[in-house]
Design a protein around this motif. Structure first.
Motif, short mmCIF file in Angstrom:
data_model
loop_
_atom_site.label_atom_id
_atom_site.label_comp_id
_atom_site.label_asym_id
_atom_site.label_seq_id
_atom_site.Cartn_x
_atom_site.Cartn_y
_atom_site.Cartn_z
N ARG A 234 0.82 -1.22 0.00
CA ARG A 234 0.00 0.00 0.00
C ARG A 234 0.85 1.27 0.00
N GLN A 273 -13.97 6.74 0.46
CA GLN A 273 -14.92 5.63 0.55
C GLN A 273 -14.35 4.61 1.54
N VAL A 276 -12.00 1.92 0.08
CA VAL A 276 -10.92 2.33 -0.83
C VAL A 276 -9.80 2.98 -0.01
N PRO A 278 -7.17 5.55 0.92
CA PRO A 278 -7.07 6.96 0.54
C PRO A 278 -5.83 7.22 -0.32
N ILE B 245 -5.27 5.40 13.93
CA ILE B 245 -5.05 5.05 12.52
C ILE B 245 -3.68 4.37 12.36
N ALA B 262 -6.45 -3.92 6.93
CA ALA B 262 -7.31 -3.01 7.70
C ALA B 262 -7.10 -1.61 7.15
N THR B 263 -8.21 -0.91 6.95
CA THR B 263 -8.18 0.35 6.21
C THR B 263 -9.09 1.39 6.87
N VAL B 264 -8.58 2.61 6.99
CA VAL B 264 -9.43 3.76 7.30
C VAL B 264 -9.54 4.54 5.99
N GLY B 265 -10.73 4.55 5.40
CA GLY B 265 -10.89 5.13 4.07
C GLY B 265 -11.50 6.52 4.07
N VAL B 266 -12.27 6.82 5.12
CA VAL B 266 -12.96 8.11 5.23
C VAL B 266 -12.66 8.70 6.60
N LEU B 267 -12.36 9.97 6.66
CA LEU B 267 -12.19 10.66 7.95
C LEU B 267 -12.67 12.10 7.80
N THR B 284 -14.09 5.66 9.24
CA THR B 284 -14.52 4.30 8.97
C THR B 284 -13.36 3.34 9.24
N ASP B 286 -12.31 -0.75 8.16
CA ASP B 286 -12.66 -1.89 7.31
C ASP B 286 -11.58 -2.95 7.55
#
Lengths: 409, 409
Positions: A234, A273, A276, A278, B245, B262-267, B284, B286
């Protein structure tokens, strides 16, 4: 000589009866009807104690009590009565009522003073109506011209100059405030933060107004599927930003003197999203200190963390300067005079910077300036919950009286 | 028996000539005009090799090549041709053309096979038109009823059932897909990630589809003036979020097997001003893995970091579960069969999970399922830049042919 808290309380009560949003905090925009009603009350109270009241360039109200000698520079004190939308009862008002009460006591007790004393209500400090802060003080010292006052407009397109005329006021004293005309100026103001409350103190002596550097930062990585992209492959812009944000706090805390404050107030993720990674994160950076060297040092250290983090994580970055307001040092002599006076009156004080701007940030160009801070409950300000103990305002007014009397003597 | 890459290339070319957004990626929504044109081409190609073509419940296209014995369960292979808005040329299409070419070679070379072979085009895998994914496969196995197909509507209010009728197709084979009817199903699909490319491999053998747990997290501190609030007196929600995060990444990386993502996509920050300390941050979370125990363990560890961070920093927190899709294990037998076939053909493979959902996530309820992944250039997918080497699709189709022939023999 002693100030009377009951009179201060009454002044606060009456001034705050004038608001455009009763029940929903104080809204008193410059030159509005409630503003002019509060201003008229103050003019009347000043006239009652024999002050000569005039409107200065920029629409400020100035009430002068003459001293024993003519031709000497004045000692000035005051603040503002305009507010933000749904603001509080003390931001500005505390300093105006403390100045009025100090002048009242001097008028009553008549201590020998050679210098005149000016009680001033600065216009449009907050910038709520005309979108630009401290218009009154800047116009008075000639930093804003009459063209500027015609150009600055409110939401309805009414210019600052036209609003003044509509309110029925015109500068009687047409002359600008020049160096030599004022011996010293002291403003009392609520702290708008938690420092005094947290230390259990009533009085802060402001040694300067923090400078501010703001930046817009963006980190760019690669936006990819949150489920299908293993952690090791990533380039997550938000993961990079998280390390930078943590470092912003750590660097500010580590600065010598620990007076530097650094804040990330806005952050957005793209595409934004939940599923997804960022690909791009944009955030703001706000660094303040009384010492511009410390601001620059913190900025340099943060920039180097951004660079290192992006290098480690395969991210690109962009840093744009957004604003740069240099710190303002207040008068060492006035600061010492306030502290000496406080010691004489048995009031404990704390030297501190002001994090927010005030008219006192403008006046050092023409005179020696000092500020007295009184505590804000829970640090709340610019909201209906804004609160300061009457006893603290009383202690501040007492100190202001002592300092002004000494300066004017 | 060998697949022919020139035929695969031609199929891809023709199918992708049907798009609603020529020059701006592939947009081929289920039952739209370009969709029906591509579907008609495939039906024709299947008929050319003697397949009996029918529409199944849910609007899927199924072309059957009969085997040597009647009454035996079929061996199924296929994927989808519907796309996202401005999507790529390979997501779904790669699996459909590989299945078609495998069937072509079997029809030409006529290896002895007792079981029938079904080439399937699943309808509305992406959910781009009707807002719900994998409608065709779910309807075929009876997980969606005809009421559901009347209820699911596109942006113009046209129901799935009405859109099918408008397109002139009706299920000829009315019977649902039940256990026992299909011996095994193999789907070839592009990886949509970087793993195969980064390892220089042409083939991934999917052992399961990642489960997903999503959460909505909010941290609440105190919004205060960014200039007037010393670092030590802050309760900055974004500073708390930055630590969480960073921990999300660290915890995922540390999970045994390192398959957890594991992902934080929106903040978002509130109030979201450069000069105000964020009082509230919402983000979020995920978490995905092939093993639900590892998902839960990562979730527990992240929750405990949230708790500890908020305790240390005087923040409040709220964690709301948002979605919970269990992992799907694909068939061990089919995985082994694909691997054995690859070894025989000298193709190197990697066992891997699928991070995204596919029709293959649905079919394990009724049959043994395997998946073959081919590499995505730079991991790009769902965009016009989506790209897979023809040679890789050829290798995948070759492997698919071998595995299907063995299963059908």
């Amino acid at each position: 000589m002693k100030v009377r808290i009951d009179r201060i309380a009454r002044d606060i009560e009456i001034i705050n009866s004038f608001t455009s949003t009763p029940g929903r905090g104080i809204t008193r925009f410059t030159f509005s009807e409630p503003y002019m009603q509060a201003r008229a009350y103050l003019a009347e109270e000043l006239q009652k104690i024999g002050a000569r009241v005039a409107t200065t360039p920029g629409g400020n109200l100035c009430g002068r009590i003459e001293g024993g000698m003519t031709g000497l520079p004045s000692v000035m004190t005051g603040s503002h009565i305009d507010s933000v939308l749904h603001g509080g009862r003390f931001d500005g008002v505390a300093g105006v009522v403390a100045a009025l009460e100090a002048a009242r006591v001097m008028a009553e007790e008549k201590p020998a003073h050679r210098h005149p004393v000016d009680v001033v209500v600065f216009a449009e400090e907050e910038g709520s109506r005309f979108g630009s802060v401290m218009i009154g003080s800047r116009a008075w010292i000639g930093k804003l011209t009459s063209e500027d006052l015609n150009r600055l407009k409110d939401q309805d397109g009414v210019s600052y100059a036209a609003a003044m005329a509509d309110a029925g006021i015109a500068p009687e004293a047409a002359s600008l405030l020049r160096p030599g005309m004022v011996k010293a100026m002291i403003e009392l103001h609520i702290e708008q933060s938690l420092v005094l409350e947290s230390k259990g103190l009533s009085i802060g002596v402001v040694e300067g107004i923090n400078g501010i550097k703001q930046f817009a930062v963006s980190l760019t990585g690669v936006s990819n599927h949150a489920g299908a992209t293993p952690m090791g492959l990533r380039h997550d812009a938000l993961q990079g930003a998280a390390r930078v944000i943590a470092a912003v706090e750590e660097i500010a805390v580590q600065e010598p003197g620990a007076t530097t404050v650094a804040t990330v107030g806005v952050l957005t993720c793209e595409p934004g999203q939940a599923n997804v990674i960022p690909g791009k994160v944009r955030f703001t950076l706000d660094i303040r200190d009384l010492d511009s060297g410390r601001i620059d040092q913190a900025a340099r250290r943060i920039m180097s963390v951004i660079q290192k983090t992006c290098q480690d994580r395969g991210l690109a970055f962009d840093i744009q300067p957004r604003s740069d307001t240099p710190p303002v040092r207040l008068s060492k002599e006035v600061v010492r005079l306030i502290e000496t006076t406080a010691r004489e009156k048995g009031i404990k004080t704390l030297r501190m910077p002001s994090g927010a701007l005030h008219d006192s940030s403008i006046l050092p160009e023409v005179t020696e300036v000092g500020m007295i801070f009184v505590p804000s409950k829970a640090g709340r300000s610019h909201c209906p919950e804004e609160e300061t103990n009457l006893e603290d305002i009383g202690a501040g007014a007492e100190l202001l009286l002592g300092a002004v009397a000494k300066l004017a003597s």
